[in-house]
Design a protein around this motif. Structure first.
Motif, short mmCIF file in Angstrom:
data_model
loop_
_atom_site.label_atom_id
_atom_site.label_comp_id
_atom_site.label_asym_id
_atom_site.label_seq_id
_atom_site.Cartn_x
_atom_site.Cartn_y
_atom_site.Cartn_z
N PHE A 20 1.94 9.78 7.56
CA PHE A 20 1.21 8.52 7.49
C PHE A 20 0.29 8.38 8.70
O PHE A 20 0.74 8.48 9.84
CB PHE A 20 2.21 7.37 7.42
CG PHE A 20 1.59 6.00 7.53
CD1 PHE A 20 0.39 5.69 6.92
CD2 PHE A 20 2.25 5.00 8.24
CE1 PHE A 20 -0.17 4.42 7.01
CE2 PHE A 20 1.72 3.72 8.33
CZ PHE A 20 0.50 3.43 7.71
N CYS B 223 -3.96 6.77 -2.60
CA CYS B 223 -3.26 5.54 -2.22
C CYS B 223 -3.66 4.39 -3.15
O CYS B 223 -4.78 4.33 -3.65
CB CYS B 223 -3.61 5.15 -0.78
SG CYS B 223 -2.94 6.25 0.47
N LEU C 90 0.86 -1.18 0.00
CA LEU C 90 0.00 0.00 0.00
C LEU C 90 0.90 1.23 0.00
O LEU C 90 1.72 1.39 0.91
CB LEU C 90 -0.93 0.00 1.22
CG LEU C 90 -2.03 1.05 1.27
CD1 LEU C 90 -3.18 0.59 2.17
CD2 LEU C 90 -1.54 2.42 1.76
N PHE C 91 0.75 2.08 -1.01
CA PHE C 91 1.62 3.26 -1.13
C PHE C 91 0.87 4.35 -1.88
O PHE C 91 -0.26 4.16 -2.34
CB PHE C 91 2.93 2.91 -1.83
CG PHE C 91 2.77 2.38 -3.23
CD1 PHE C 91 2.91 3.21 -4.33
CD2 PHE C 91 2.48 1.03 -3.45
CE1 PHE C 91 2.76 2.72 -5.63
CE2 PHE C 91 2.33 0.53 -4.74
CZ PHE C 91 2.47 1.38 -5.82
N PHE C 92 1.49 5.52 -2.03
CA PHE C 92 0.93 6.59 -2.84
C PHE C 92 2.00 7.08 -3.80
O PHE C 92 3.20 6.81 -3.61
CB PHE C 92 0.39 7.74 -1.98
CG PHE C 92 1.44 8.42 -1.13
CD1 PHE C 92 2.07 9.57 -1.58
CD2 PHE C 92 1.81 7.91 0.11
CE1 PHE C 92 3.04 10.20 -0.81
CE2 PHE C 92 2.77 8.53 0.89
CZ PHE C 92 3.40 9.68 0.43
N ASN D 267 -6.12 6.61 3.31
CA ASN D 267 -6.14 7.74 2.37
C ASN D 267 -6.53 9.05 3.05
O ASN D 267 -5.76 10.01 3.06
CB ASN D 267 -7.10 7.42 1.22
CG ASN D 267 -7.04 8.45 0.10
OD1 ASN D 267 -5.99 8.97 -0.21
ND2 ASN D 267 -8.18 8.74 -0.48
N VAL E 234 -7.17 0.91 2.04
CA VAL E 234 -6.94 2.15 1.30
C VAL E 234 -7.85 3.26 1.81
O VAL E 234 -7.43 4.41 1.97
CB VAL E 234 -7.15 1.91 -0.21
CG1 VAL E 234 -7.13 3.23 -0.98
CG2 VAL E 234 -6.06 0.98 -0.76
N SER F 154 -4.27 10.04 6.27
CA SER F 154 -2.96 10.61 5.95
C SER F 154 -3.10 11.99 5.33
O SER F 154 -2.29 12.89 5.59
CB SER F 154 -2.20 9.68 5.00
OG SER F 154 -1.99 8.41 5.59
#
Length: 511
Positions: A59, A358, A45-47, A145, A141, A148
């Motif tokens: 985060f 995300c 899980l990242f952006f 999302n 997510v 953050s």
């Protein structure tokens, strides 16, 4: 061992295994039908891009993800509902499978909540049976999302306002529903706000509560004759003022100014002072906030000097009225005298950017690395299970975050290391780290027997956020043309990415 016993349920009672996209269930069925549902998968899980035109993100939302996973279980009525929305050809065995699902086969690794983070670096790594991990995708997510995004928004407002100012989150009435309002209060507090007007958030999370009153309270009184009980006991209990209204009017006549809000407040404050009380301050909610706050401060100081009232000139001035980053910056440049800011709409709705974006991508299945390919390089994912480290320089600031293959040796302090941009051949640099921080901790080991990192308190997450923001190099944090923070991969991982890319990408043919 049921590890969910010591992990509370998610804050939002609406969060359930059904709070996901329909296609997660259709994919889960397809995995089950193909006999692949137990294949061991790794998802990141990242952006892809920092929000608000900045070069950092904070985060948040991890605790709620862990709570959700720890309590993940389908109730019978939920399975019955799925039977009505999935094709009638779905076998009963699939629903039996869902009844037996829990997260004891899942492992969750993550960067600690409240950390400053950057694009491409996985915030959360989830390992487990592919069908089950897919069912976690949408809620994870969703939980990360907004959390953050609004935490970062709050941190940006704090940076511009400065550490000496009191920041109050007043956004509940403008938030996107009750769940948005509760989340905003929690994550704005993590991001550096001091208090909220949201009483339920105060009850749930222990956030300090603050508030003033609306214009309706004042305008609901048609005149002083409506004040029936005019008596007020002295603060120390030694006596009684039989007519506090008259005492206030006496002070107002001494001020010899027009009957506007500030002089009226001062008259009440002086009368309260006579009885041993101390007024808190005023709120400016319209007009030229810089000019009005300066004028009010001068007026308070004149009263302190004229009537020898200690600290009257230090009365708190609070400002509100659609305040955002630009407003705070302009007020600072104009030399305002505001002590506290009440911020609502632009803060909790993240008016400047509605979503962080995300994503949740498969990077390994049954030990085989996978990557998403795209003509848009920013959307190409970084394959395989990875470890991530933060490398610090001589001045104590973070220099670069680096991803390595899981089986690579970790970077060492004082040892020269080649850091490469994941996709650009010419962008590379040698780094000799003075300190190496491993970013991932195991927050949910499932039944693996690994040691589980305890979930920190809200106060601890908030302190981590404040400390991390203060520890970043100033040019990464500035509002105008911030320096991009470097995110890299090891030389070995770089070679592997491009080997896999060339092998997986189709070769065109020209006729």
């Amino acid at each position: 061992m049921d590890q969910s016993l010591d992990v509370e349920r998610p804050t939002n009672p609406m969060l359930s295994p059904l709070l996901t996209d329909l296609y997660q269930f259709t994919m889960a069925y397809a995995y089950w039908k193909a006999g692949k549902h137990l294949d061991r998968a790794v998802f990141d899980l990242f952006f892809r891009k920092n929000p608000f035109g900045g070069e950092y993100t904070v985060f948040a939302g991890l605790e709620e993800c862990i709570r959700f996973a720890a309590n993940f279980k389908f109730r019978e009525e939920e399975v019955d509902f799925l039977r009505t929305v999935l094709p009638t050809t779905c076998e009963e065995g699939f629903f039996d499978y869902l009844r037996g699902v829990d997260c004891l086969d899942i492992e969750i690794y993550a960067i600690p909540e409240g950390s400053v983070v950057f694009p491409k670096i996985p915030l959360i790594r989830v390992e487990g049976p592919v069908a089950l991990v897919q069912l976690l995708e949408t809620p994870f997510v969703n939980l990360v999302n907004y959390a953050s995004l609004v935490t970062t928004n709050a941190a940006r407002h704090r940076r511009i306002a400065g550490n000496s100012k009191l920041l109050l989150e007043f956004g509940l009435r403008r938030a996107q529903g009750p769940d948005g309002g509760i989340s905003a209060s929690k994550y704005c507090y993590i991001g550096g706000f001091d208090a909220t007007s949201n009483v339920d958030a105060g009850r749930r999370f222990g956030i300090p509560l603050r508030g003033t009153h609306s214009h309706a309270f004042v305008s609901s009184f048609m005149g002083l004759d409506e004040i029936v009980d005019r008596a007020l006991p002295r603060y120390d209990g030694t006596g009684n003022c039989e007519d506090f209204v008259s005492l206030t009017q006496h002070w107002l006549s001494k001020l010899k100014v027009m009957r506007s809000g500030v002089p009226n407040f001062c008259a009440v404050a002086l009368a309260l002072h006579d009885l041993g009380y101390k007024a808190h301050g005023i709120r400016l909610d319209s007009g030229d906030l810089a000019y009005l706050s300066t004028w009010a401060r001068k007026f308070f100081c004149l009263i302190e000097k004229e009537f020898s009232v200690p600290d009257f000139g230090k009365m708190i001035i609070t400002a509100s009225n659609n305040i955002n980053e630009e407003t705070l910056d302009a007020l600072t440049k104009q030399g305002h005298q505001v002590d506290a800011f009440g911020i609502g709409t632009h803060l909790v709705t993240c008016f400047a950017q509605p979503a962080l974006g995300c994503v949740f991508k498969l990077v390994e299945i049954n030990g085989q690395p996978r990557m998403k390919l795209s003509e848009d390089v920013s959307k190409v994912s970084i394959p395989c299970k990875k470890q991530c480290y933060r490398l610090y320089g001589r001045e104590g600031y973070p220099l670069v975050d680096i991803m390595t293959g899981e089986k690579e040796l970790p970077p060492k302090e004082g040892e020269r290391l080649l850091c490469r941009h994941p996709f650009s051949e010419s962008k590379r640099a040698y780094v000799v780290p003075q300190e190496v921080e491993e970013l991932y901790k195991c927050y949910w080991p499932g039944a693996s027997g690994k040691e589980r990192e305890p979930l920190p308190t809200l106060a601890s997450i908030r302190q981590r956020c404040i400390k991390q923001l203060a520890g970043m190099r100033p040019d990464h944090m500035r509002g105008l043309n911030p320096t991009p923070y470097k995110v890299s991969v090891s030389a070995e991982l770089y070679q592997f990415i491009h080997f896999l890319w060339l092998n997986e990408a189709p070769v065109g043919e020209l006729q």
